[in-house]
Write a protein that holds these residues in place. Structure first.
Motif, PDB file in Angstrom:
ATOM      1  N   ILE A  80       1.011   5.908   0.198  1.00 29.63           N
ATOM      2  CA  ILE A  80       0.379   7.272   0.447  1.00 29.63           C
ATOM      3  C   ILE A  80       1.154   8.388  -0.024  1.00 29.63           C
ATOM      4  O   ILE A  80       2.462   8.097  -0.169  1.00 29.63           O
ATOM      5  N   ASP A 139       1.102  -1.317  -0.019  1.00 26.38           N
ATOM      6  CA  ASP A 139       0.003   0.125  -0.018  1.00 26.38           C
ATOM      7  C   ASP A 139       1.031   1.351   0.016  1.00 26.38           C
ATOM      8  O   ASP A 139       2.097   0.991   0.266  1.00 26.38           O
ATOM      9  N   ALA A 144      -3.663   0.801   6.744  1.00 27.30           N
ATOM     10  CA  ALA A 144      -3.893   2.061   6.285  1.00 27.30           C
ATOM     11  C   ALA A 144      -3.760   3.017   7.199  1.00 27.30           C
ATOM     12  O   ALA A 144      -3.203   4.190   7.049  1.00 27.30           O
ATOM     13  N   GLU A 200      -5.678  -4.833   6.583  1.00 29.09           N
ATOM     14  CA  GLU A 200      -5.617  -3.991   5.602  1.00 29.09           C
ATOM     15  C   GLU A 200      -6.139  -2.773   6.307  1.00 29.09           C
ATOM     16  O   GLU A 200      -5.412  -1.394   5.959  1.00 29.09           O
ATOM     17  N   ARG A 201      -6.952  -2.635   7.113  1.00 30.52           N
ATOM     18  CA  ARG A 201      -7.470  -1.502   7.820  1.00 30.52           C
ATOM     19  C   ARG A 201      -6.433  -0.691   8.634  1.00 30.52           C
ATOM     20  O   ARG A 201      -5.973   0.450   8.492  1.00 30.52           O
TER      21      ARG A 201
END
Length: 301
Positions: free
Chosen positions: A166, A164, A284, A280-281
């Motif tokens: 950002i 992931d 994040a 996953e959460r």
């Protein structure tokens, strides 16, 4: 996240004998596939409150949980709760002079902030293991011997990956200087100790400790690649490889994090896939926290 596993079998012995067998937790604990040890057995007259400690050693990690019988209905049902981990329910029904045994395992699994190797915790609670235990209970009662094969014989070669990223409104150098600290990219729920850095980055080592289902785990990490203001790679002794990368993007920085692991067998693969999805959460949220910290530092725009 919750997971339920249910397995049934018909045992060619009367209900009373099956219930008597299960009334001693030593019997079903040692019916688990693989080697384990049962200690601190305490059998209560009416069944409720009966307890025992199950322990095993997996990949050098000593694990142990205590089970206690919370509900006991003679010749019908036993509900056993682990000190950390699953609830096991054994249900018995007469079946043509024998017994229909159903074992249900219910497990609530909280995920760590960043996925770390949890195969050691869950290797004994997969569907195959419950099925193996049920098969062994049947075989032990009918023949006096275990029948289920040892776990982990089937190999698994696929790499399982989480990744992931950002975008951060801060210069690449500022972001890299922040995230190269393992206490930042692993998150606050993972304790980092014995950090030994090297001038070139490669060879930096540290210990990490965390808890899964209240069970403490520990492993060693080492930075095996380190290119300032670009990326670094951290290899865990228990298997996973983590890569943290930064790159310029729209006047700021794109932060990308990835972890790869090759499970040793299908059971580990099922567990890893489950944990990747579950976490996953949390991952994040970790990236968002790093973004907030980087943008709050002097030098960010």
């Amino acid at each position: 996240m919750s997971k339920n596993v249910v397995r049934s079998t018909t045992i060619n012995v009367p209900v009373e004998r099956v219930f008597s067998f299960l009334s001693d937790p030593t019997n079903w604990m040692t019916a688990m596939p693989g080697e384990s040890e049962v200690t601190h057995l305490d059998v209560k007259p009416d069944g409720v409150g009966t307890s025992a400690r199950w322990s095993a050693k997996m990949w050098g990690i000593h694990m142990g949980v205590t089970h206690e019988y919370r509900e006991v209905v003679p010749n019908k049902q036993i509900v056993s709760k682990a000190s950390v981990g699953p609830v096991l329910t054994f249900s018995l029904e007469p079946a043509n002079g024998g017994t229909e045994l159903t074992v249900e395992e219910h497990l609530d699994i909280p995920a760590p902030v960043v996925r770390v190797p949890v195969q050691a915790i869950f290797a004994r609670i997969t569907e195959n293991d419950v099925q193996g235990m049920v098969a062994n209970i049947k075989s032990l009662l009918e023949t006096g011997e275990k029948t289920a094969p040892e776990p982990g014989e089937k190999k698994f070669t696929q790499t399982l990956t989480w990744s992931d990223g950002i975008t951060i409104a801060a210069p690449v150098q500022e972001v890299f200087d922040l995230v190269k600290d393992p206490r930042v990219w692993l998150g606050q729920d993972v304790q980092v100790s014995d950090l030994k850095t090297t001038p070139e980055g490669v060879g930096t080592t540290f210990q990490v400790a965390w808890k899964v289902l209240g069970i403490p785990l520990k492993t060693t990490h080492e930075y095996t690649e380190f290119v300032p203001n670009q990326y670094f790679t951290s290899k865990a002794a228990l298997g996973p490889v983590f890569k943290v990368e930064v790159a310029p993007e729209n006047g700021g920085t794109r932060l990308h994090m990835r972890s790869d692991v090759v499970p040793r067998n299908m059971a580990e693969a099922a567990v890893d896939s489950l944990v990747i999805k579950m976490s996953e959460r949390s991952q994040a949220e970790l990236l968002a926290s790093i973004k907030a910290s980087a943008e709050a530092r002097p030098g960010s725009r």
